[in-house]
Design a protein around this motif. Structure first.
Motif, mmCIF file in Angstrom:
data_model
loop_
_atom_site.group_PDB
_atom_site.id
_atom_site.type_symbol
_atom_site.label_atom_id
_atom_site.label_comp_id
_atom_site.label_asym_id
_atom_site.label_seq_id
_atom_site.Cartn_x
_atom_site.Cartn_y
_atom_site.Cartn_z
ATOM 1 N N TYR A 188 0.957 -1.257 0.047
ATOM 2 C CA TYR A 188 -0.146 -0.098 -0.041
ATOM 3 C C TYR A 188 0.970 1.379 -0.081
ATOM 4 O O TYR A 188 1.709 1.361 0.688
ATOM 5 C CB TYR A 188 -0.871 -0.104 1.149
ATOM 6 N N TYR B 159 0.995 11.967 0.231
ATOM 7 C CA TYR B 159 0.345 13.062 1.276
ATOM 8 C C TYR B 159 1.187 14.350 0.552
ATOM 9 O O TYR B 159 2.256 14.660 0.210
ATOM 10 C CB TYR B 159 0.857 12.948 2.627
ATOM 11 N N GLN C 299 1.586 18.175 2.327
ATOM 12 C CA GLN C 299 1.626 19.339 3.449
ATOM 13 C C GLN C 299 1.729 20.649 3.061
ATOM 14 O O GLN C 299 3.021 20.949 2.762
ATOM 15 C CB GLN C 299 2.586 18.611 4.398
ATOM 16 N N GLY D 164 2.245 25.008 7.688
ATOM 17 C CA GLY D 164 1.629 25.297 8.895
ATOM 18 C C GLY D 164 0.208 24.261 9.040
ATOM 19 O O GLY D 164 -0.284 24.438 10.042
ATOM 20 N N GLY E 20 -1.082 20.069 8.698
ATOM 21 C CA GLY E 20 -0.670 18.404 8.654
ATOM 22 C C GLY E 20 -0.732 17.865 7.279
ATOM 23 O O GLY E 20 -1.493 18.549 6.334
ATOM 24 N N PRO E 21 -0.065 16.706 7.286
ATOM 25 C CA PRO E 21 -0.285 16.144 5.874
ATOM 26 C C PRO E 21 -1.774 15.832 5.439
ATOM 27 O O PRO E 21 -2.537 15.422 6.297
ATOM 28 C CB PRO E 21 0.637 14.757 6.080
ATOM 29 N N GLN E 22 -1.925 15.791 4.088
ATOM 30 C CA GLN E 22 -3.432 15.595 3.708
ATOM 31 C C GLN E 22 -3.071 14.457 2.746
ATOM 32 O O GLN E 22 -2.376 14.525 1.689
ATOM 33 C CB GLN E 22 -3.865 16.510 3.040
ATOM 34 N N LEU E 23 -3.716 13.126 2.760
ATOM 35 C CA LEU E 23 -3.740 12.252 1.687
ATOM 36 C C LEU E 23 -4.293 12.619 0.534
ATOM 37 O O LEU E 23 -5.312 13.142 0.460
ATOM 38 C CB LEU E 23 -4.504 10.862 1.927
ATOM 39 N N ASP F 54 -3.689 7.251 -3.592
ATOM 40 C CA ASP F 54 -2.777 6.157 -2.883
ATOM 41 C C ASP F 54 -3.259 5.088 -3.805
ATOM 42 O O ASP F 54 -3.963 5.209 -4.781
ATOM 43 C CB ASP F 54 -3.431 5.555 -1.555
ATOM 44 N N PHE G 265 4.922 13.688 0.522
ATOM 45 C CA PHE G 265 5.620 12.676 0.903
ATOM 46 C C PHE G 265 4.902 11.653 0.533
ATOM 47 O O PHE G 265 3.667 11.281 0.408
ATOM 48 C CB PHE G 265 5.217 12.636 2.736
ATOM 49 N N SER H 62 3.864 0.632 3.004
ATOM 50 C CA SER H 62 3.268 -0.013 4.000
ATOM 51 C C SER H 62 3.052 -1.513 3.810
ATOM 52 O O SER H 62 2.769 -1.802 2.491
ATOM 53 C CB SER H 62 1.973 0.725 4.675
ATOM 54 N N LEU I 110 3.862 1.866 8.604
ATOM 55 C CA LEU I 110 3.852 2.897 7.533
ATOM 56 C C LEU I 110 5.043 3.493 7.724
ATOM 57 O O LEU I 110 5.333 4.152 8.665
ATOM 58 C CB LEU I 110 2.637 3.718 7.993
ATOM 59 N N PHE J 232 7.541 6.430 6.058
ATOM 60 C CA PHE J 232 7.340 7.746 4.872
ATOM 61 C C PHE J 232 8.727 8.111 4.294
ATOM 62 O O PHE J 232 9.994 7.566 4.888
ATOM 63 C CB PHE J 232 7.227 8.862 5.969
ATOM 64 N N GLY J 233 8.818 8.751 3.281
ATOM 65 C CA GLY J 233 9.961 9.032 2.589
ATOM 66 C C GLY J 233 10.176 10.633 3.247
ATOM 67 O O GLY J 233 9.551 11.237 4.191
ATOM 68 N N THR J 234 11.469 11.230 2.790
ATOM 69 C CA THR J 234 11.732 12.345 3.487
ATOM 70 C C THR J 234 11.065 13.761 3.000
ATOM 71 O O THR J 234 11.481 14.748 3.486
ATOM 72 C CB THR J 234 13.242 12.558 3.512
ATOM 73 N N LYS K 72 14.295 14.825 8.105
ATOM 74 C CA LYS K 72 14.072 13.280 8.448
ATOM 75 C C LYS K 72 12.522 12.925 7.925
ATOM 76 O O LYS K 72 11.639 13.704 7.805
ATOM 77 C CB LYS K 72 14.266 13.082 9.940
ATOM 78 N N PRO K 73 12.455 11.803 7.697
ATOM 79 C CA PRO K 73 11.084 11.038 7.370
ATOM 80 C C PRO K 73 10.002 11.241 8.527
ATOM 81 O O PRO K 73 10.447 11.150 9.702
ATOM 82 C CB PRO K 73 11.237 9.644 6.983
ATOM 83 N N LEU K 74 8.850 11.648 8.158
ATOM 84 C CA LEU K 74 7.805 11.601 9.006
ATOM 85 C C LEU K 74 7.646 10.476 9.604
ATOM 86 O O LEU K 74 7.672 9.414 9.320
ATOM 87 C CB LEU K 74 6.383 11.962 8.255
ATOM 88 N N LEU L 252 2.749 15.756 15.858
ATOM 89 C CA LEU L 252 1.323 15.882 15.078
ATOM 90 C C LEU L 252 0.496 14.774 15.638
ATOM 91 O O LEU L 252 0.791 13.702 15.964
ATOM 92 C CB LEU L 252 1.606 15.666 13.562
ATOM 93 N N TRP M 134 -5.728 3.475 9.742
ATOM 94 C CA TRP M 134 -5.445 3.870 8.567
ATOM 95 C C TRP M 134 -5.312 3.100 7.566
ATOM 96 O O TRP M 134 -5.373 3.242 6.056
ATOM 97 C CB TRP M 134 -4.038 4.641 8.651
ATOM 98 N N GLU N 242 -8.183 8.509 5.103
ATOM 99 C CA GLU N 242 -8.170 10.185 5.420
ATOM 100 C C GLU N 242 -8.040 10.301 6.699
ATOM 101 O O GLU N 242 -8.935 10.285 7.857
ATOM 102 C CB GLU N 242 -9.563 10.552 5.070
ATOM 103 N N PHE O 39 -5.423 16.136 10.503
ATOM 104 C CA PHE O 39 -4.203 16.372 11.579
ATOM 105 C C PHE O 39 -4.478 17.656 12.229
ATOM 106 O O PHE O 39 -5.246 18.389 11.721
ATOM 107 C CB PHE O 39 -3.061 16.615 10.529
ATOM 108 N N GLY O 40 -4.051 17.677 13.335
ATOM 109 C CA GLY O 40 -4.061 18.960 14.250
ATOM 110 C C GLY O 40 -2.813 19.969 13.639
ATOM 111 O O GLY O 40 -2.173 19.297 12.899
#
Lengths: 114, 117
Positions: A32, A36, A38, A41, A43-46, A49, A89, A93, A102, A104-106, B41-43, B90, B98, B105, B108-109
């Motif tokens: 999977y 995302y 971002q 200010g 957070g990340p948003q899907l 996928d 990002f 997974s 899960l 993530f990339g950098t 760095k990665p999340l 976060l 997930w 979906e 996030f805060g």
């Protein structure tokens, strides 16, 4: 464990051009692959996928391709607009029903210039 | 406004302090998460909770201790942190976990910017 490499770290394109971000993963069991976005200010948003049983998926100007043999997947954004400027990002997974991870990339800072 | 709030927004603490981060979601979601975001760095997905039960703990040092008293609130208790723990923390929530279709979906805060001195 899984390792995800993402390139480039920064990408500048002219408005209207296409942008491509590439990721590679190490665990052949990964099945999977989300992407995302971002914004500053926030957070990340899907945004899109893909699961390992398909090779490509499109949603309007965004598409993702997956090459399981080579273990890499890419995000394609066409007709870029200034509002596409953000950090993107990739992630990989292995969803098995238990012990799901899960990774993530950098991130890639995309800047769309007028 | 995503429906996920975090407090405090900024925190500076010494290595011997004990502090807690708070997250609250007003979306009726079943799953909640803590992430760590460091520069270059990665999340990192740190903890995963579903209906107040911890589902995943991704090799996080014990100086980070999560707590989920109910499905709307999530805490991250911090003690004897190291300077390398300085990062943006976060919180997120999703309808289901997930890896489920109804959990993809995540909301996030705004994050807590933590500095350890």
């Amino acid at each position: 464990g899984e390792n995800v490499e993402q390139h480039p770290s920064t990408l500048s394109v002219q408005e209207g051009d296409s942008a491509v971000i590439k990721c590679t993963y190490s665990d052949s069991a990964s099945n999977y692959f989300p992407w995302y976005k971002q914004e500053l200010g926030k957070g990340p948003q899907l945004i899109i996928d893909i699961r390992s049983n398909v090779g490509e998926k499109k949603d309007q100007r965004i598409a993702v391709t997956l090459n399981k043999t080579a273990k890499h997947f890419s995000l394609h954004i066409t007709e870029t607009q200034p509002e596409d400027s953000a950090v993107y990002f990739c992630a990989a997974s292995t969803i098995t029903g238990g012990g799901n991870k899960l990774t993530f990339g950098t991130g890639t800072q995309l800047k769309v210039e007028l | 406004e995503t429906g996920v709030t975090q407090t405090p927004r900024h925190l500076v603490m010494g290595m011997t302090n004990k502090k807690s981060l708070k997250c609250e979601q007003h979306l009726g979601h079943n799953a909640m998460y803590w992430y760590k975001q460091s520069a270059k760095k990665p999340l990192e997905l740190m903890f995963v909770y579903s209906l107040e039960e911890r589902v995943e703990n991704n090799s996080v040092p014990s100086r980070f201790s999560p707590e989920c008293p109910n499905s709307s609130h999530l805490f991250l208790h911090l003690h004897t942190l190291q300077p390398e723990d300085s990062a943006l923390y976060l919180c997120a929530s999703s309808q289901d976990l997930w890896w489920d279709d109804r959990g993809k979906e995540q909301y996030f805060g705004p994050g807590t910017r933590l500095t350890v001195t």
